[in-house]
Motif scaffolding. Structure first.
Motif, PDB file in Angstrom:
ATOM      1  N   ALA A   1      -2.139 -36.999 -16.324  1.00 12.94           N
ATOM      2  CA  ALA A   1      -2.706 -37.991 -15.448  1.00 12.94           C
ATOM      3  C   ALA A   1      -4.054 -37.638 -15.057  1.00 12.94           C
ATOM      4  O   ALA A   1      -4.977 -39.025 -14.545  1.00 12.94           O
ATOM      5  CB  ALA A   1      -1.916 -38.136 -14.287  1.00 12.94           C
ATOM      6  N   TRP A   2      -4.608 -36.575 -15.128  1.00  9.90           N
ATOM      7  CA  TRP A   2      -5.969 -36.088 -14.618  1.00  9.90           C
ATOM      8  C   TRP A   2      -6.961 -36.987 -15.316  1.00  9.90           C
ATOM      9  O   TRP A   2      -8.015 -37.340 -14.484  1.00  9.90           O
ATOM     10  CB  TRP A   2      -6.318 -34.488 -14.686  1.00  9.90           C
ATOM     11  N   PRO A   3      -7.153 -37.322 -16.406  1.00  9.03           N
ATOM     12  CA  PRO A   3      -8.056 -38.119 -17.296  1.00  9.03           C
ATOM     13  C   PRO A   3      -8.261 -39.450 -16.608  1.00  9.03           C
ATOM     14  O   PRO A   3      -9.582 -39.998 -16.362  1.00  9.03           O
ATOM     15  CB  PRO A   3      -7.610 -38.214 -18.634  1.00  9.03           C
ATOM     16  N   LEU A   4      -7.065 -39.859 -16.317  1.00  2.64           N
ATOM     17  CA  LEU A   4      -7.060 -41.278 -15.600  1.00  2.64           C
ATOM     18  C   LEU A   4      -7.620 -41.191 -14.307  1.00  2.64           C
ATOM     19  O   LEU A   4      -8.628 -42.054 -13.944  1.00  2.64           O
ATOM     20  CB  LEU A   4      -5.569 -42.048 -15.640  1.00  2.64           C
ATOM     21  N   TRP A   5      -7.495 -40.303 -13.247  1.00  8.38           N
ATOM     22  CA  TRP A   5      -7.918 -39.966 -11.919  1.00  8.38           C
ATOM     23  C   TRP A   5      -9.402 -39.838 -12.097  1.00  8.38           C
ATOM     24  O   TRP A   5     -10.235 -40.559 -11.190  1.00  8.38           O
ATOM     25  CB  TRP A   5      -7.288 -39.174 -11.458  1.00  8.38           C
ATOM     26  N   ILE A   6      -9.959 -39.016 -12.959  1.00  3.66           N
ATOM     27  CA  ILE A   6     -11.232 -38.728 -13.167  1.00  3.66           C
ATOM     28  C   ILE A   6     -12.123 -40.159 -13.466  1.00  3.66           C
ATOM     29  O   ILE A   6     -13.094 -40.359 -13.081  1.00  3.66           O
ATOM     30  CB  ILE A   6     -11.564 -37.730 -14.128  1.00  3.66           C
ATOM     31  N   THR A   7     -11.550 -40.797 -14.344  1.00  8.38           N
ATOM     32  CA  THR A   7     -12.067 -42.186 -15.045  1.00  8.38           C
ATOM     33  C   THR A   7     -12.125 -43.175 -13.574  1.00  8.38           C
ATOM     34  O   THR A   7     -13.089 -43.725 -13.448  1.00  8.38           O
ATOM     35  CB  THR A   7     -11.343 -42.783 -15.915  1.00  8.38           C
TER      36      THR A   7
END
Length: 178
Positions: free
Chosen positions: A9-15
């Protein structure tokens, strides 16, 4: 039964965080321009007063746009600064354009512009207002802009020939779209 692999999930939260950061930076930039920018009035040329799909609005056509299009007619693409000299009423009169910001006199301002094809853009040309108030805004003679020292411009209103700001007849404030 095939096993499903779960993506982290971290790429989504960074975006999401980056989008929020960029939007907030843009809002801060506009707020800073509103509070610190200089007011410049630009004469308006004839314009189109309404759109069936978008409601009532004025498509502003600045006289400065026409002057820059004539000046750079032979160039398909140009980016530069329009040097304006302000008169006693704060109306910007086009002097010349520059590729980089020149030194300014106290009564001069710059507006950053881009020419692509046959069109010059430097500030919003769409001024939206409450439906049914079109006739009231037909008396607009000047676009009121806030201009930063770096030449960024933001449309904040329109004024009549007596330099009076045209607010909606009911006291509400129309909106411009960048």
């Amino acid at each position: 039964m095939a096993s499903q692999t779960r993506l982290p999930a971290w790429p989504l939260w960074i975006t999401v965080a980056l989008v929020i950061l960029i939007v907030n930076a843009m809002v801060f930039q506009k707020e800073h321009l509103l509070s610190e920018g200089d007011t410049v009035l630009l004469p308006l040329a004839p314009r189109d007063p309404r759109s069936l799909l978008q409601g009532d609005f004025m498509r502003l056509r600045y006289e400065l746009t026409r002057q820059l299009e004539r000046t750079h007619k032979s160039q398909r693409s140009y980016t530069g600064y329009a040097l304006l000299r302000l008169n006693e009423n704060g109306v910007g009169e086009y002097v010349q354009s520059h590729e980089s910001p020149p030194d300014l006199q106290p009564n001069e301002r710059l507006i950053y512009f881009r020419k692509r094809g046959d069109h010059v853009r430097f500030a919003s040309a769409d001024y939206f207002f409450q439906e049914g108030h079109g006739e009231y805004y037909e008396q607009a003679a000047f676009g009121e802009l806030k201009v930063s020292r770096s030449g960024q411009a933001l449309l904040i209103g329109v004024r009549d020939r007596r330099y009076q700001r045209l607010d909606a007849p009911d006291g509400s404030s129309p909106a411009s779209r960048q």
